[in-house]
Design a protein around this motif. Structure first.
Motif, PDB file in Angstrom:
ATOM      1  N   SER A   7       0.831  -1.203   0.000  1.00 60.78           N
ATOM      2  CA  SER A   7       0.000   0.000   0.000  1.00 60.78           C
ATOM      3  C   SER A   7       0.864   1.250   0.000  1.00 60.78           C
ATOM      4  O   SER A   7       0.493   2.272  -0.567  1.00 60.78           O
ATOM      5  N   LEU A   8       2.048   1.170   0.604  1.00 63.44           N
ATOM      6  CA  LEU A   8       2.966   2.314   0.538  1.00 63.44           C
ATOM      7  C   LEU A   8       3.333   2.584  -0.907  1.00 63.44           C
ATOM      8  O   LEU A   8       3.317   3.722  -1.375  1.00 63.44           O
ATOM      9  N   LEU A   9       3.681   1.518  -1.601  1.00 63.09           N
ATOM     10  CA  LEU A   9       4.072   1.683  -3.002  1.00 63.09           C
ATOM     11  C   LEU A   9       2.913   2.186  -3.840  1.00 63.09           C
ATOM     12  O   LEU A   9       3.071   3.019  -4.704  1.00 63.09           O
TER      13      LEU A   9
ATOM     14  N   SER B  40       0.647   4.061  -2.922  1.00 57.88           N
ATOM     15  CA  SER B  40       0.293   5.433  -2.582  1.00 57.88           C
ATOM     16  C   SER B  40       1.268   6.471  -3.085  1.00 57.88           C
ATOM     17  O   SER B  40       0.988   7.656  -3.002  1.00 57.88           O
ATOM     18  N   VAL B  41       2.417   6.042  -3.554  1.00 60.14           N
ATOM     19  CA  VAL B  41       3.410   7.038  -3.960  1.00 60.14           C
ATOM     20  C   VAL B  41       2.961   7.698  -5.253  1.00 60.14           C
ATOM     21  O   VAL B  41       2.813   7.029  -6.269  1.00 60.14           O
TER      22      VAL B  41
ATOM     23  N   ILE C  18      -2.663   6.779  -8.524  1.00 65.90           N
ATOM     24  CA  ILE C  18      -2.507   5.932  -7.347  1.00 65.90           C
ATOM     25  C   ILE C  18      -3.868   5.503  -6.815  1.00 65.90           C
ATOM     26  O   ILE C  18      -4.879   6.143  -7.049  1.00 65.90           O
TER      27      ILE C  18
ATOM     28  N   ALA D 254      -5.708   4.349  -3.182  1.00 67.53           N
ATOM     29  CA  ALA D 254      -5.490   4.300  -1.731  1.00 67.53           C
ATOM     30  C   ALA D 254      -5.873   2.920  -1.256  1.00 67.53           C
ATOM     31  O   ALA D 254      -7.040   2.616  -1.060  1.00 67.53           O
TER      32      ALA D 254
ATOM     33  N   VAL E  25       2.049   9.272   3.512  1.00 68.83           N
ATOM     34  CA  VAL E  25       1.782   9.014   2.096  1.00 68.83           C
ATOM     35  C   VAL E  25       0.524   8.171   1.875  1.00 68.83           C
ATOM     36  O   VAL E  25      -0.215   8.387   0.912  1.00 68.83           O
TER      37      VAL E  25
ATOM     38  N   ALA F 289      -2.847   9.602  -0.126  1.00 63.92           N
ATOM     39  CA  ALA F 289      -3.565   8.953  -1.232  1.00 63.92           C
ATOM     40  C   ALA F 289      -5.066   9.053  -1.004  1.00 63.92           C
ATOM     41  O   ALA F 289      -5.835   9.312  -1.939  1.00 63.92           O
TER      42      ALA F 289
ATOM     43  N   GLU G  31      -7.837  11.153  -3.245  1.00 70.17           N
ATOM     44  CA  GLU G  31      -9.032  10.512  -3.810  1.00 70.17           C
ATOM     45  C   GLU G  31     -10.285  11.295  -3.457  1.00 70.17           C
ATOM     46  O   GLU G  31     -11.191  11.427  -4.282  1.00 70.17           O
TER      47      GLU G  31
ATOM     48  N   GLN H 121      -1.740  13.439 -10.119  1.00 62.45           N
ATOM     49  CA  GLN H 121      -2.874  12.618  -9.693  1.00 62.45           C
ATOM     50  C   GLN H 121      -4.201  13.259 -10.014  1.00 62.45           C
ATOM     51  O   GLN H 121      -5.218  12.605 -10.135  1.00 62.45           O
TER      52      GLN H 121
END
Lengths: 339, 689
Positions: A247-249, A251-252, A260, A262, B530, B534, B538, B563
């Motif tokens: 999830s870290l990846l 979210s980047v 991305i 979430a 981070v 996200a 969203e 984004q």
């Protein structure tokens, strides 16, 4: 033999029922000449861990071995032993320098305290010039006060000060987080260059995965005080095993590529009251809340699990050529990509 | 104040002192008082004691300009010669308080946690005891008289200083440079000497100096009670006591010493303030000061060339540079990503925005000639580093720029309504219902003393006249929209009970309560983790999609911009350098700054950026080989006058024209606009000098 070994290290603030366990049973080995990243968000304990290594906060339990010598709870000559080998650079460049002393005075002091070869004033000044040139600053900067510089320049001074002691291990705590993007690039390049030239070992702490990817060969991921995954960077970024790393990846936010998603729901819990069982389970995209039947996550903390985790036991994160196979570790009952 | 002369002063503290307002006045007055203290008794000492029983209680006469006292002694002479004793007593008492107080306070702060707790309680308990009673108690022990008064007053005020010192020592001690000094190996004593104490200097010096006047007054109080200075000695306090008693007969007898006390206090305050400013390291500058006359001349030339001051509604362009809003044809030529519906007014229109800060050498432009429009329902990203002016631009739209910043613009429109000409009441309503803003740190944007529920409903109840129940129901709905579960309970909580991500979402919900057509988000996720970032991104995406709220997203992070945004504006040193559709701009940037910015961002291995070279596969155990591109030099400071392109000094493509003329934002290839002679020259094929 590793340069730095952490053996079941724990750091606690406060005592008794209201104690906050910032670092919970972390074991890690850092080989000389490697560059290891520590990734985590707020409450992960990564900064606390770094400070415990340099004795800025006391450890509650566990053992820290530096260059073969046990330095847990160090006093006297053991502190000297640490200082000669490990130095730290902090996040906020302006906060880490005494605003009332010129850059030259701060560096000369660091040299005087730590560099046995620099005996007299002249020697010291020569070494200060050397350090400033090493970090690509004009030696005339020594006469100015910190507030006259930009963030990037001050961070270079902070790096120069850390190098004055001639350390072998440099701990970089979010050193570029407070800097502009273009300035960050210059500092990252400098750090890479210095590592090659001086043969340093790095422990890089960051919440920014791209920075870790740029500076480090391997990385460990921390969540709420525990180590949840350890792997070489390339493997970690292409095929993470722990859902949190995933999830870290995810979210980047990248400049190119897909938008991305979430995948971690909710917020990082209060470190004072970590969830029972696996600490990540309330937010886990493949955990008990998402997939029924995974009660193990609610009941057992993967770190205490002798069965499955033993083979992926929290052992050394290795650099190239050290012999261990893969050197991966993921504290999860249902790691991603596992058969 | 003290122009070129100040420039020659080397020592930073002295230079900062001379430049601080009131410093020289205070220093001058104090010096005068000190001279008076020394020579006063020598000149007027004797005449002050000459009694003349023929002329008691005289109001005024040629020999006695301020009259005489009960024994016929000259009031003026007595007042002047009392200076020495009064100042000596005041300074001594203040010195005792300061030394004893600071000593105890700092010592307590240096103790271990438990002992420190006890020490603090002790200091606070001693504070609750009235100082004057303490002083009386001590005088009773030591005995009446000047010496007793000084010691008593000095010790009586010590607890106050102790607490101040302990607080400061603790807060300075927790600052990062102390930790890093310890890590470098600085010893305890040196840590106190060179690190702790100098950094506690400012407020403590101010407090100490201010108390000198206070000590004089306290001693006068003891004098009034007959416990202070005893006759035949006299200080202002005793003179004041005697003078007050005969105030209706000889007014000057009391007013003279009162005036002197006031003068001392005032000069100490001026001096103390200037000194505390001088001790603030953030104001220290080494090296000679710049030549102000030359700067003024340059500013004068620029003014003559036509850059009008704030009075002009539309600043005329400087010679040679085209209108920064772009040639008239640009909009028609460029096919923008979002097709404008002519029936719907643009959400935001900004034309020729200029924000200046007045200063010694003339107004400095922090934002210069910025123009853009935000279409209804669009998301516009503004990218820039610090000093680019992106935050100031957004604050200008919200009419939030504080004095002394001055904003001028041809147009600042919100939904078709021009904002700069509205009366305050109307402006509040238009902004309150049309615009919402979220900032980087939600904790400081929310009122920590009131519940989330009331903060959410206040605006709606005021601007839309909703009842409490209606507003609460809407608040619950909004919180749901920003994905906060258990909204009812959230309403009753205080801001500090939420995490950063939740606070930021509450801020968004607060903004949405008014159903605004525009939301300006200034670095909304920079302070967040981070994974939480996200989620917030969203949420913003959802709002834009479902409500059609137009968003201006300001960030230094190109990944975040990618984004959310439809179009992007790139700002540098207060000017727009490139504008265009997001995908195209990020894939194929035109302006050299944009290119350099993109090339300086580290990417996760596996992603490829134009202009970087990555090996085809990344072998396990090594990092990507490509070095990040850096931009040499640094951005111009606001006080630096840059006649041409602001990026020219750092630009690899710069030609001579770039440093002389300012490039205007003109149409570039494949849509978008760019402000660069070299790039536009290459496109149009015109010969570039």
């Amino acid at each position: 033999m590793s340069l730095l070994e952490l053996d079941h290290v724990a750091v606690r603030y406060g005592a008794g029922r209201h104690a906050l366990t910032a670092v919970d049973d972390v074991s890690l080995a850092v080989e000389a000449g490697t560059s290891i990243g520590i990734v985590g968000e707020s409450g992960s304990g990564k900064s606390t861990l770094a400070r415990a290594i340099v004795q800025l906060v006391p450890t509650a339990s566990g053992r820290i071995t530096l260059d073969g010598r046990d330095v847990t709870g160090a006093r006297g000559s053991a502190v000297r032993h640490i200082r000669d080998r490990v130095q730290m650079v902090f996040q906020d460049p302006f906060a880490s320098l005494n605003p009332r002393r010129t850059v030259g005075a701060t560096l000369a002091e660091a040299v005087g305290l730590n560099d046995r070869r620099a005996s007299g004033g002249g020697d010291r000044q020569a070494r200060v010039t050397e350090l400033l040139e090493l970090v690509r600053l004009d030696p005339a900067a020594r006469y100015r006060y910190p507030n006259e510089f930009s963030g990037g320049q001050i961070q270079r001074v902070a790096i120069a000060r850390a190098l004055a002691a001639g350390p072998r291990l440099l701990i970089l705590d979010e050193v570029t987080s407070a800097l502009d993007v273009s300035v960050q690039a210059a500092i990252l390049n400098l750090l890479r260059d210095l590592r090659e030239r001086l043969g340093l070992t790095y422990l890089c702490i960051s919440h920014d995965l791209s920075v870790i990817g740029y500076l480090c060969q391997s990385a460990v991921v921390m969540y709420l005080g525990q180590l949840v995954e350890a792997a070489p960077c390339a493997d970690l970024f292409s095929a993470p095993r722990h859902p949190y790393s995933r999830s870290l990846l995810d979210s980047v936010p990248q400049v190119r590529g897909e938008r991305i998603r979430a995948t971690a729901s909710g917020d990082v819990p209060n470190p004072r009251f970590p969830p029972p069982g696996c600490r990540y389970h309330p937010r886990c995209a493949v955990g008990p809340l998402a997939q029924p039947g995974r009660e193990a996550c609610l009941q057992r903390d993967p770190h205490q699990d002798d069965g499955r985790a033993a083979s992926l036991n929290g052992g050394p994160v290795t650099g190239p050529g050290s012999g261990a196979v893969g050197g991966r570790f993921a504290a999860c009952h249902f790691p991603l990509g596992a058969p | 104040m003290a122009g070129p002369a100040a420039g020659r002063i080397r020592h930073p503290v002295l230079r900062a002192f001379v430049r601080a307002p009131g410093g020289l006045i205070g220093a001058g007055l104090l010096l005068g008082l000190l001279v008076l203290a020394v020579v006063g008794p020598m000149i007027w000492g004797h005449p002050a004691t000459v009694t003349d029983l023929n002329v008691p209680y005289q109001v005024h006469s040629p020999e006695h300009p301020l009259g005489t006292d009960s024994l016929g002694r000259d009031v003026l002479a007595r007042t002047l010669s009392a200076t020495r004793l009064t100042l000596v007593l005041g300074l001594s008492a203040a010195a005792i308080s300061a030394v004893v107080g600071f000593g105890i306070g700092t010592a307590v702060a240096a103790l271990g946690p438990r002992a420190r707790g006890i020490g603090r309680r002790a200091i606070e308990s001693s504070l609750s005891f009235p100082p004057i009673l303490l002083a009386l108690f001590l005088v009773a022990i030591i005995g009446a008289g000047a010496r007793g008064a000084v010691i008593a007053i000095g010790l009586g005020a010590a607890p106050g200083f102790a607490r101040l010192a302990e607080n400061f020592a603790t807060s300075v001690g927790s600052r990062e440079f102390i930790a890093s000094a310890k890590a470098t190996g600085v010893g305890r004593v040196r840590l106190m000497q060179r690190y702790l104490l100098p950094n506690m200097a400012e407020p403590l010096v101010l407090a100490g100096l201010a108390y000198v006047a206070g000590a004089i007054i306290d001693i006068s109080g003891l004098d009034f009670l007959g416990l202070g200075v005893q006759p035949p000695a006299y200080d202002w306090g005793t003179l004041l006591t005697a003078g007050v008693q005969s105030i209706y007969v000889t007014p000057f007898a009391g007013m003279a010493p009162a005036f002197m006390i006031m003068l001392t206090g005032t000069s100490l305050v001026f001096f103390g303030e200037a000194l505390s400013r001088a001790l603030n390291p953030r104001l220290w500058v080494t090296g000679p000061r710049r030549d102000r006359r030359a700067e003024r001349a340059r500013a004068g030339r620029a003014g003559k060339a036509g850059l009008a001051g704030p009075a002009a509604a539309r600043p005329a362009p400087a010679t040679g540079a085209a209108d920064p809003a772009g040639p008239v044809g640009a909009d028609a030529v460029v096919a923008d990503a979002v097709v404008a519906d002519p029936a719907v007014a643009d959400a935001v229109v900004v034309e020729n925005l200029r924000i200046t800060l007045p200063s010694g050498g003339g107004p400095r432009a922090l934002v210069d000639g910025v123009s853009f429009r935000l279409r209804a329902g669009e998301v516009l990203g503004i990218v820039g580093e610090s000093g680019s002016g992106k935050t100031l631009t957004s604050l200008a739209i919200g009419q939030l720029l504080p004095h002394p910043l001055r904003t001028t613009a041809t147009r600042i429109e919100l939904g078709g309504t021009e904002l700069t000409t509205l009366p305050p009441g109307r402006l509040a309503r238009v902004l309150g219902t049309g615009l919402a803003m979220i900032f980087q740190d939600p904790m400081s944007s929310m009122n920590p003393a009131s519940r989330a529920g009331s903060q959410l409903t206040d605006g709606a109840r005021r601007h839309r006249g909703l009842s409490r129940e209606e507003a609460r129901a809407e608040a619950v709905q909004r919180l749901g929209e920003v994905r906060i579960g258990d909204a009812r309970r959230a309403l009753r909580r205080y801001p500090h009970q939420f995490s950063g991500g939740m606070q930021q979402r509450i801020m968004i919900a607060m903004g949405l309560m008014a159903r605004p057509r525009v939301l300006i988000a200034d670095e909304p996720t920079t302070a967040l983790d981070v994974t939480v970032q996200a989620q917030v991104l969203e949420v913003l995406r959802d709002i834009n999609a479902s409500e059609g709220t137009a968003i201006i997203l300001i960030s230094h992070n190109l990944g975040v911009i990618n984004q959310l945004c439809d179009r992007v504006l790139v700002m540098y040193a207060g000017r727009v350098v490139e504008e265009g559709d997001r995908e195209r701009l990020l894939a194929d940037p035109q302006h050299p700054y944009t290119k350099a910015l993109l090339a300086s961002v580290p990417v996760l291995p596996g992603t490829v950026l134009p202009g970087t070279v990555l090996p085809g596969t990344v072998p396990s155990g090594t990092s990507p080989a490509a070095e990040l591109k850096t931009i040499p030099g640094r951005p111009p400071r606001p006080d630096e006058d840059v006649p041409g392109c602001s990026f020219a000094a750092r630009c690899p493509l710069a030609i001579s024209r770039c440093t002389a003329e300012r490039p205007a934002l003109t149409a570039a290839a494949a849509g978008g606009k760019v402000a660069c002679f070299v790039v536009t020259g290459a496109i149009t094929g015109e010969a570039v000098r």
